[in-house]
Enzyme design. Structure first.
Site, PDB file in Angstrom:
ATOM      1  CE  LYS A  13      49.002  46.709   3.546  1.00 33.55           C
ATOM      2  NZ  LYS A  13      48.464  45.980   4.663  1.00 33.55           N
ATOM      3  NE  ARG A  88      51.564  50.122   8.983  1.00 30.13           N
ATOM      4  CZ  ARG A  88      51.815  49.111   8.027  1.00 30.13           C
ATOM      5  NH1 ARG A  88      52.337  49.485   6.669  1.00 30.13           N
ATOM      6  NH2 ARG A  88      51.619  48.097   8.075  1.00 30.13           N
ATOM      7  NE  ARG A 127      52.670  38.383   5.806  1.00 31.58           N
ATOM      8  CZ  ARG A 127      52.228  39.532   6.090  1.00 31.58           C
ATOM      9  NH1 ARG A 127      51.868  40.076   4.913  1.00 31.58           N
ATOM     10  NH2 ARG A 127      51.899  40.064   7.015  1.00 31.58           N
ATOM     11  NE  ARG A 161      56.343  40.743   7.970  1.00 32.87           N
ATOM     12  CZ  ARG A 161      55.309  41.592   7.567  1.00 32.87           C
ATOM     13  NH1 ARG A 161      54.905  41.909   6.243  1.00 32.87           N
ATOM     14  NH2 ARG A 161      54.953  42.550   8.480  1.00 32.87           N
ATOM     15  NE  ARG A 172      51.969  43.054  11.958  1.00 31.31           N
ATOM     16  CZ  ARG A 172      51.991  41.944  11.023  1.00 31.31           C
ATOM     17  NH1 ARG A 172      52.375  40.982  11.677  1.00 31.31           N
ATOM     18  NH2 ARG A 172      51.888  42.177   9.886  1.00 31.31           N
TER      19      ARG A 172
HETATM   20  P1  ADP Z   1      49.393  42.459   3.257  1.00 32.35           P
HETATM   21  O1  ADP Z   1      50.775  42.933   2.242  1.00 32.35           O
HETATM   22  O2  ADP Z   1      48.305  43.498   3.213  1.00 32.35           O
HETATM   23  O3  ADP Z   1      50.003  42.548   4.761  1.00 32.35           O
HETATM   24  P2  ADP Z   1      49.771  39.904   1.906  1.00 32.35           P
HETATM   25  O4  ADP Z   1      49.887  40.401   0.329  1.00 32.35           O
HETATM   26  O5  ADP Z   1      51.376  39.761   2.401  1.00 32.35           O
HETATM   27  O6  ADP Z   1      49.236  41.074   2.873  1.00 32.35           O
HETATM   28  O7  ADP Z   1      48.996  38.683   2.249  1.00 32.35           O
HETATM   29  C1  ADP Z   1      48.976  37.933   3.358  1.00 32.35           C
HETATM   30  C2  ADP Z   1      48.777  36.611   3.488  1.00 32.35           C
HETATM   31  O8  ADP Z   1      47.532  36.082   2.585  1.00 32.35           O
HETATM   32  C3  ADP Z   1      49.945  36.009   2.208  1.00 32.35           C
HETATM   33  O9  ADP Z   1      50.466  34.867   2.696  1.00 32.35           O
HETATM   34  C4  ADP Z   1      49.157  35.779   0.966  1.00 32.35           C
HETATM   35  O10 ADP Z   1      49.437  34.499   0.379  1.00 32.35           O
HETATM   36  C5  ADP Z   1      47.713  35.460   1.519  1.00 32.35           C
HETATM   37  N1  ADP Z   1      46.647  36.295   0.732  1.00 32.35           N
HETATM   38  C6  ADP Z   1      46.568  37.357  -0.041  1.00 32.35           C
HETATM   39  N2  ADP Z   1      45.443  37.695  -0.585  1.00 32.35           N
HETATM   40  C7  ADP Z   1      44.662  36.643  -0.631  1.00 32.35           C
HETATM   41  C8  ADP Z   1      43.498  36.297  -0.720  1.00 32.35           C
HETATM   42  N3  ADP Z   1      42.593  37.003  -1.604  1.00 32.35           N
HETATM   43  N4  ADP Z   1      42.990  35.143  -0.482  1.00 32.35           N
HETATM   44  C9  ADP Z   1      43.578  34.243   0.369  1.00 32.35           C
HETATM   45  N5  ADP Z   1      44.834  34.480   0.795  1.00 32.35           N
HETATM   46  C10 ADP Z   1      45.429  35.945   0.375  1.00 32.35           C
HETATM   47  P1  ADP Z   2      51.551  44.675   7.318  1.00 28.75           P
HETATM   48  O1  ADP Z   2      50.989  45.105   5.908  1.00 28.75           O
HETATM   49  O2  ADP Z   2      51.641  42.943   7.374  1.00 28.75           O
HETATM   50  O3  ADP Z   2      51.310  45.093   8.300  1.00 28.75           O
HETATM   51  P2  ADP Z   2      54.354  45.947   6.498  1.00 28.75           P
HETATM   52  O4  ADP Z   2      55.351  45.136   5.941  1.00 28.75           O
HETATM   53  O5  ADP Z   2      53.665  46.859   5.804  1.00 28.75           O
HETATM   54  O6  ADP Z   2      53.305  44.733   7.198  1.00 28.75           O
HETATM   55  O7  ADP Z   2      54.801  46.723   7.837  1.00 28.75           O
HETATM   56  C1  ADP Z   2      55.508  46.073   8.720  1.00 28.75           C
HETATM   57  C2  ADP Z   2      55.927  46.814  10.022  1.00 28.75           C
HETATM   58  O8  ADP Z   2      56.729  47.809   9.358  1.00 28.75           O
HETATM   59  C3  ADP Z   2      54.870  47.595  10.605  1.00 28.75           C
HETATM   60  O9  ADP Z   2      54.152  46.822  11.609  1.00 28.75           O
HETATM   61  C4  ADP Z   2      55.478  48.741  10.944  1.00 28.75           C
HETATM   62  O10 ADP Z   2      55.958  48.559  12.152  1.00 28.75           O
HETATM   63  C5  ADP Z   2      56.417  49.259  10.047  1.00 28.75           C
HETATM   64  N1  ADP Z   2      55.920  49.986   9.144  1.00 28.75           N
HETATM   65  C6  ADP Z   2      55.646  49.679   7.589  1.00 28.75           C
HETATM   66  N2  ADP Z   2      55.059  50.677   6.926  1.00 28.75           N
HETATM   67  C7  ADP Z   2      54.997  51.836   7.930  1.00 28.75           C
HETATM   68  C8  ADP Z   2      54.476  53.050   7.860  1.00 28.75           C
HETATM   69  N3  ADP Z   2      54.057  53.785   6.840  1.00 28.75           N
HETATM   70  N4  ADP Z   2      54.430  53.725   9.148  1.00 28.75           N
HETATM   71  C9  ADP Z   2      54.989  53.315  10.201  1.00 28.75           C
HETATM   72  N5  ADP Z   2      55.402  51.926  10.511  1.00 28.75           N
HETATM   73  C10 ADP Z   2      55.522  51.392   9.226  1.00 28.75           C
END
Ligand code: ADP
Ligand code: ADP
Ligand code: ZN
Length: 217
Positions: A13, A88, A127, A161, A172
């Site tokens: 995302k 979420r 990541r 992180r 998660r």
């Molecule tokens: P999210 O915001 O949904 O938690 P991220 O955009 O941070 O996910 O992506 C998670 C990890 O996977 C990052 O290290 C990113 O570089 C990698 N990544 C994202 N999209 C892809 C993809 N389509 N194929 C392979 N790796 C990806």
């Molecule tokens: P990822 O996409 O890898 O799960 P985020 O950066 O979106 O990571 O979120 C990290 C953490 O922040 C989540 O595990 C949660 O604890 C908190 N968080 C983020 N967005 C929300 C939301 N909309 N509602 C509740 N908790 C959230």
């Protein structure tokens, strides 16, 4: 263009939101990034969120709804926004509907990014980001062009992180399946839902999202 990117942790995302934000000139609203900034600043919100985030659980609806309500009202969101990590829960989705309706606005699309659980664990554990500009990388999937140097800003300082570890990933993912995955049905029923294959390459996922957005805008 008011858009939601929906998907489990590690789905991509943030990666796609950054690309779209640069292309379309509308902000990426990541509640995760905003909460991490609050933790760093040591604000009341940060103090309430820190332990919950480290445990991989969801921060309370009240806190994140208030954050998004304030953020969407800012001038740079007038032309639209890309929500990344919000809503979420069903309560957050209902609150978002209410705040958009009250402003005469609506969602243009909710894009669900589908990725297998095994792949998510690998994406999360590999990541890391540039600590200066926030550019995202991955140990094997997306390395900087020059090892140890950020492509975007040249910094050599990177961070991981605290919640991106094997122990927290399962908590998660459970939170995603229990609390967030019902939103897929919610938005399908509202007629907003589009799905993309998040297992494809970063470029191909981006192209699939562009294809969807070109049809709705
Ligand atoms: P999210 O915001 O949904 O938690 P991220 O955009 O941070 O996910 O992506 C998670 C990890 O996977 C990052 O290290 C990113 O570089 C990698 N990544 C994202 N999209 C892809 C993809 N389509 N194929 C392979 N790796 C990806
Ligand atoms: P990822 O996409 O890898 O799960 P985020 O950066 O979106 O990571 O979120 C990290 C953490 O922040 C989540 O595990 C949660 O604890 C908190 N968080 C983020 N967005 C929300 C939301 N909309 N509602 C509740 N908790 C959230
Ligand atoms: Zn950088």
């Amino acid at each position: 263009m008011n858009l939601i990117l929906l998907g489990p942790p590690g789905a991509g995302k943030g990666t796609q939101a950054k690309v779209l934000s640069a292309k379309r000139g509308i902000p990426q609203l990541s509640t995760g990034d905003m909460l991490r900034a609050a933790v760093k600043a040591g604000s009341d919100v940060g103090k309430a969120a820190k332990a919950v985030m480290e445990a991989g659980k969801l921060v309370s609806d009240d806190i994140v709804i208030k954050i998004i309500e304030d953020r969407i009202a800012a001038a740079d969101c007038a032309r639209g926004f890309i929500l990344d990590g919000f809503p979420r829960t069903l309560a957050q989705a209902a609150a978002l509907d209410k705040m958009l309706t009250s402003k005469g606005r609506s969602l243009d699309a909710v894009i669900e990014m589908r990725v297998n659980d095994g792949e998510l664990v690998g994406r999360i554990s590999g990541r890391y980001t540039c600590s200066k500009c926030g550019a995202g990388y991955h140990d094997t999937n997306l390395k900087p062009k020059t090892a140890g140097v950020c492509d975007s800003c040249g910094s050599t300082d990177f961070v991981r992180r605290p919640d991106d570890n094997a122990a927290t990933v399962t908590t998660r993912l459970m939170a995603y399946y229990r609390e967030t995955s019902p939103l897929i049905g919610y938005y399908f029923c509202k007629g907003n839902l589009k799905s993309v294959d998040g297992m494809a390459s970063i470029e191909d996922v981006g192209a699939a999202i562009e294809g969807i957005l070109n049809k709705v805008s």
